[in-house]
Motif scaffolding. Sequence first.
Motif, PDB file in Angstrom:
ATOM      1  N   PHE A   1       1.720   5.995  -2.417  1.00  0.00           N
ATOM      2  CA  PHE A   1       2.041   7.374  -2.049  1.00  0.00           C
ATOM      3  C   PHE A   1       3.303   7.882  -2.740  1.00  0.00           C
ATOM      4  O   PHE A   1       3.702   9.022  -2.543  1.00  0.00           O
ATOM      5  CB  PHE A   1       2.209   7.473  -0.531  1.00  0.00           C
ATOM      6  CG  PHE A   1       0.938   7.186   0.233  1.00  0.00           C
ATOM      7  CD1 PHE A   1       0.148   8.218   0.696  1.00  0.00           C
ATOM      8  CD2 PHE A   1       0.527   5.879   0.473  1.00  0.00           C
ATOM      9  CE1 PHE A   1      -1.028   7.963   1.394  1.00  0.00           C
ATOM     10  CE2 PHE A   1      -0.645   5.616   1.167  1.00  0.00           C
ATOM     11  CZ  PHE A   1      -1.419   6.657   1.625  1.00  0.00           C
ATOM     12  N   PHE A   2       3.943   7.020  -3.525  1.00  0.00           N
ATOM     13  CA  PHE A   2       5.164   7.415  -4.221  1.00  0.00           C
ATOM     14  C   PHE A   2       5.042   7.029  -5.687  1.00  0.00           C
ATOM     15  O   PHE A   2       4.061   6.428  -6.120  1.00  0.00           O
ATOM     16  CB  PHE A   2       6.402   6.744  -3.589  1.00  0.00           C
ATOM     17  CG  PHE A   2       6.493   6.961  -2.101  1.00  0.00           C
ATOM     18  CD1 PHE A   2       7.006   8.149  -1.597  1.00  0.00           C
ATOM     19  CD2 PHE A   2       6.065   5.992  -1.207  1.00  0.00           C
ATOM     20  CE1 PHE A   2       7.090   8.363  -0.232  1.00  0.00           C
ATOM     21  CE2 PHE A   2       6.146   6.186   0.154  1.00  0.00           C
ATOM     22  CZ  PHE A   2       6.658   7.385   0.645  1.00  0.00           C
ATOM     23  N   ASP A   3       6.057   7.348  -6.458  1.00  0.00           N
ATOM     24  CA  ASP A   3       6.100   6.974  -7.866  1.00  0.00           C
ATOM     25  C   ASP A   3       6.872   5.675  -8.030  1.00  0.00           C
ATOM     26  O   ASP A   3       7.903   5.468  -7.394  1.00  0.00           O
ATOM     27  CB  ASP A   3       6.773   8.072  -8.705  1.00  0.00           C
ATOM     28  CG  ASP A   3       5.896   9.303  -8.817  1.00  0.00           C
ATOM     29  OD1 ASP A   3       4.657   9.140  -8.855  1.00  0.00           O
ATOM     30  OD2 ASP A   3       6.445  10.417  -8.855  1.00  0.00           O
ATOM     31  N   VAL A   4       6.346   4.808  -8.885  1.00  0.00           N
ATOM     32  CA  VAL A   4       6.988   3.524  -9.158  1.00  0.00           C
ATOM     33  C   VAL A   4       7.602   3.600 -10.550  1.00  0.00           C
ATOM     34  O   VAL A   4       6.900   3.828 -11.540  1.00  0.00           O
ATOM     35  CB  VAL A   4       5.977   2.365  -9.081  1.00  0.00           C
ATOM     36  CG1 VAL A   4       6.667   1.051  -9.357  1.00  0.00           C
ATOM     37  CG2 VAL A   4       5.319   2.344  -7.717  1.00  0.00           C
ATOM     38  N   GLN A   5       8.903   3.424 -10.642  1.00  0.00           N
ATOM     39  CA  GLN A   5       9.600   3.513 -11.908  1.00  0.00           C
ATOM     40  C   GLN A   5      10.582   2.355 -12.033  1.00  0.00           C
ATOM     41  O   GLN A   5      10.817   1.614 -11.089  1.00  0.00           O
ATOM     42  CB  GLN A   5      10.341   4.856 -12.037  1.00  0.00           C
ATOM     43  CG  GLN A   5       9.419   6.068 -12.003  1.00  0.00           C
ATOM     44  CD  GLN A   5      10.187   7.367 -12.042  1.00  0.00           C
ATOM     45  OE1 GLN A   5      11.397   7.389 -11.878  1.00  0.00           O
ATOM     46  NE2 GLN A   5       9.468   8.463 -12.264  1.00  0.00           N
TER      47      GLN A   5
ATOM     48  N   ILE B   1       2.118  -0.607  -9.488  1.00  0.00           N
ATOM     49  CA  ILE B   1       2.074   0.122 -10.758  1.00  0.00           C
ATOM     50  C   ILE B   1       0.651   0.538 -11.092  1.00  0.00           C
ATOM     51  O   ILE B   1       0.393   1.679 -11.489  1.00  0.00           O
ATOM     52  CB  ILE B   1       2.671  -0.735 -11.884  1.00  0.00           C
ATOM     53  CG1 ILE B   1       4.090  -1.185 -11.516  1.00  0.00           C
ATOM     54  CG2 ILE B   1       2.682   0.020 -13.201  1.00  0.00           C
ATOM     55  CD1 ILE B   1       4.709  -2.151 -12.491  1.00  0.00           C
ATOM     56  N   ILE B   2      -0.289  -0.378 -10.924  1.00  0.00           N
ATOM     57  CA  ILE B   2      -1.678  -0.039 -11.230  1.00  0.00           C
ATOM     58  C   ILE B   2      -2.214   0.984 -10.228  1.00  0.00           C
ATOM     59  O   ILE B   2      -3.018   1.849 -10.574  1.00  0.00           O
ATOM     60  CB  ILE B   2      -2.551  -1.310 -11.258  1.00  0.00           C
ATOM     61  CG1 ILE B   2      -3.982  -0.967 -11.612  1.00  0.00           C
ATOM     62  CG2 ILE B   2      -2.543  -2.007  -9.943  1.00  0.00           C
ATOM     63  CD1 ILE B   2      -4.861  -2.186 -11.725  1.00  0.00           C
ATOM     64  N   ALA B   3      -1.769   0.899  -8.964  1.00  0.00           N
ATOM     65  CA  ALA B   3      -2.213   1.863  -7.960  1.00  0.00           C
ATOM     66  C   ALA B   3      -1.743   3.273  -8.310  1.00  0.00           C
ATOM     67  O   ALA B   3      -2.508   4.241  -8.222  1.00  0.00           O
ATOM     68  CB  ALA B   3      -1.701   1.453  -6.578  1.00  0.00           C
ATOM     69  N   VAL B   4      -0.488   3.408  -8.705  1.00  0.00           N
ATOM     70  CA  VAL B   4       0.031   4.721  -9.110  1.00  0.00           C
ATOM     71  C   VAL B   4      -0.687   5.211 -10.364  1.00  0.00           C
ATOM     72  O   VAL B   4      -0.990   6.406 -10.506  1.00  0.00           O
ATOM     73  CB  VAL B   4       1.557   4.645  -9.339  1.00  0.00           C
ATOM     74  CG1 VAL B   4       2.078   5.931  -9.957  1.00  0.00           C
ATOM     75  CG2 VAL B   4       2.271   4.373  -8.018  1.00  0.00           C
TER      76      VAL B   4
ATOM     77  N   GLY C   1       0.789  -1.221   0.000  1.00  0.00           N
ATOM     78  CA  GLY C   1       0.000   0.000   0.000  1.00  0.00           C
ATOM     79  C   GLY C   1       0.825   1.277   0.000  1.00  0.00           C
ATOM     80  O   GLY C   1       0.489   2.233  -0.722  1.00  0.00           O
ATOM     81  N   PRO C   2       1.921   1.370   0.780  1.00  0.00           N
ATOM     82  CA  PRO C   2       2.714   2.615   0.800  1.00  0.00           C
ATOM     83  C   PRO C   2       3.257   3.035  -0.557  1.00  0.00           C
ATOM     84  O   PRO C   2       3.533   4.217  -0.767  1.00  0.00           O
ATOM     85  CB  PRO C   2       3.859   2.274   1.775  1.00  0.00           C
ATOM     86  CG  PRO C   2       3.268   1.260   2.697  1.00  0.00           C
ATOM     87  CD  PRO C   2       2.358   0.428   1.833  1.00  0.00           C
ATOM     88  N   PHE C   3       3.420   2.079  -1.496  1.00  0.00           N
ATOM     89  CA  PHE C   3       3.911   2.454  -2.819  1.00  0.00           C
ATOM     90  C   PHE C   3       2.941   3.386  -3.548  1.00  0.00           C
ATOM     91  O   PHE C   3       3.337   4.103  -4.467  1.00  0.00           O
ATOM     92  CB  PHE C   3       4.154   1.210  -3.677  1.00  0.00           C
ATOM     93  CG  PHE C   3       5.367   0.423  -3.276  1.00  0.00           C
ATOM     94  CD1 PHE C   3       6.632   0.828  -3.686  1.00  0.00           C
ATOM     95  CD2 PHE C   3       5.254  -0.705  -2.490  1.00  0.00           C
ATOM     96  CE1 PHE C   3       7.758   0.116  -3.319  1.00  0.00           C
ATOM     97  CE2 PHE C   3       6.374  -1.433  -2.120  1.00  0.00           C
ATOM     98  CZ  PHE C   3       7.632  -1.021  -2.530  1.00  0.00           C
TER      99      PHE C   3
ATOM    100  N   PRO D   1      -3.757   9.369  -2.907  1.00  0.00           N
ATOM    101  CA  PRO D   1      -3.352   7.975  -2.638  1.00  0.00           C
ATOM    102  C   PRO D   1      -4.342   7.228  -1.749  1.00  0.00           C
ATOM    103  O   PRO D   1      -4.561   6.025  -1.936  1.00  0.00           O
ATOM    104  CB  PRO D   1      -1.996   8.138  -1.944  1.00  0.00           C
ATOM    105  CG  PRO D   1      -1.479   9.452  -2.411  1.00  0.00           C
ATOM    106  CD  PRO D   1      -2.684  10.319  -2.543  1.00  0.00           C
ATOM    107  N   THR D   2      -4.959   7.939  -0.793  1.00  0.00           N
ATOM    108  CA  THR D   2      -5.896   7.271   0.117  1.00  0.00           C
ATOM    109  C   THR D   2      -7.153   6.816  -0.607  1.00  0.00           C
ATOM    110  O   THR D   2      -7.604   5.675  -0.434  1.00  0.00           O
ATOM    111  CB  THR D   2      -6.271   8.211   1.274  1.00  0.00           C
ATOM    112  OG1 THR D   2      -5.078   8.589   1.987  1.00  0.00           O
ATOM    113  CG2 THR D   2      -7.232   7.526   2.232  1.00  0.00           C
ATOM    114  N   ILE D   3      -7.731   7.698  -1.435  1.00  0.00           N
ATOM    115  CA  ILE D   3      -8.938   7.293  -2.162  1.00  0.00           C
ATOM    116  C   ILE D   3      -8.613   6.250  -3.222  1.00  0.00           C
ATOM    117  O   ILE D   3      -9.513   5.568  -3.736  1.00  0.00           O
ATOM    118  CB  ILE D   3      -9.640   8.505  -2.804  1.00  0.00           C
ATOM    119  CG1 ILE D   3      -8.745   9.150  -3.872  1.00  0.00           C
ATOM    120  CG2 ILE D   3     -10.053   9.510  -1.757  1.00  0.00           C
ATOM    121  CD1 ILE D   3      -9.432  10.269  -4.630  1.00  0.00           C
ATOM    122  N   THR D   4      -7.341   6.113  -3.566  1.00  0.00           N
ATOM    123  CA  THR D   4      -6.927   5.058  -4.488  1.00  0.00           C
ATOM    124  C   THR D   4      -6.846   3.706  -3.790  1.00  0.00           C
ATOM    125  O   THR D   4      -7.302   2.691  -4.327  1.00  0.00           O
ATOM    126  CB  THR D   4      -5.554   5.401  -5.095  1.00  0.00           C
ATOM    127  OG1 THR D   4      -5.675   6.581  -5.887  1.00  0.00           O
ATOM    128  CG2 THR D   4      -5.038   4.262  -5.962  1.00  0.00           C
TER     129      THR D   4
END
Length: 508
Positions: free
Chosen positions: A236-240, A383-386, A232-234, A413-416
Amino acid sequence: MSRTELAGESFLHWDTPASARWSQPTKGQVGLVYMFNLIVGTGALTMPKAFASAGWLVSLFLLVFLGFMSFVTTTFVVEAMAAANAQLRWKRMENHQEDDDSSSAASDSDSRVQDSYERAEQRPILSVQRRGSPNLFEITDRVEMGQMASMFFSKVGVNLFYFCIIIYLYGDLAIYAAAVPFSLMQVSCATGNDSCGVEADTKHNDTDLCWGPLRRGDVYRVYLAVFTLLLGPFTFFDVQKTKYLQILTSLMRWVAFAIMIVLALVRIGRGRGEGHPPLADLSGVRNLFGVCVYSFMCQHSLPSLLTPVSSKRHLTRLVLLDYVLILAFYGLLSFTAIFSFRGDSLLDMYTLNFASCDIVSVAAVRFFLGLFPVFTISTNFPIIAVTLRNNWKTLFHREGGTYPWVVDRVVFPTITLVPPVLVAFCTHDLESLVGITGAYAGTGIQYVIPAFLVYLCRKDTQLALGPRAANKHRSPFHHTFWVGFVLLWAFSCFFFVTANIILSETKI
């Protein structure tokens, strides 16, 4: 940054191979492999149970028909990509012409400059093409579906587009959030009760004991909590830089699929096949429809997938070949499953049917297949969350505006994250989750959006470039009848699935 620029970057599919998102060109055969990997994903694992529920004849017919409809809308998206490239290229040519006119007539009056601009706006596109400019409809710029929606749809249409995308992504997150804890629960509970694994024909309830006093449902929710805390914490950040993870999960996917098909064929060849599926059972068509739509989903990722292909001369033929291969693969996987296992013993996640000693004697293979969804889905979830978070930002983006830090880093991020986790907390019925996601949001993305895109891009192209502008990537289904047929089919499916759900709830 404008809304159009945000839209162009905000919806990159999480399963798109990393190589296909790079700028360097790829050959057509390589693009075919990328597309195959993109389409054949997690949805295929829920297909065998859906086949067994609906009957093999109905399933085969619906699979072929939905594959054909997906191919039709794929050609629609390719045509819209070419039209979007043409318009962008023409605007750049117009801007270049305006710059030339402005520099050559710097001493003219404002009225003469305005007259020159108006003449440039009215200059026919075909005269520019005849002077030797490159083909306007060549697909060289990656124009994502969000950007195409901004180019061809009205403001209401763009908002509806993002709403459909967001609902689909929420469904995907809910499926992923349920699949990982469910697989872990199945494997660990089987190991805890029997070192040889769970039997394929054993049906369990959430109230059955797993570890001591803990019930299976409790263990599932423990795993869901751990999954949420770790991944879940990912959000709140960008995944690259997921290239190597994508390569690893693709390899694992094909090893797992190959093992399951071979094991099922061996089981049938030895006369141990227990499956006797019916010809037809209409009560299972609802979930089968959703699963098949979900399993053919690729339209939203075509810009990232096909733009890097160096030679697009035979693009439609390559796409058709891909769909034929995918149909053959889905048929092989599903038919070997429904004739190898009894319909009532097939689990939502097909890999879990191979967790028994009488099916797989090698413990390492049992654990690999049982935990296969855990590895692949866990790498894709961030990735899908971001992606979903960025679509929320794009939907509410205002020109020239910025979000406060709390809204940008906490609220979005929370509503995601929270809604799909709550859905997964309430149910782990993967077949229903996949079916509903595919039947509703999947129908919008795979049928409705491509149909409106190609219809509106054709009208816009005629107005902007003239009626004689020839799109070299025009869909073979270019008659307006096909647009109407796709929309009629989409709305018919929507009402059929809704009515089926209402009738099912009424009977309950």
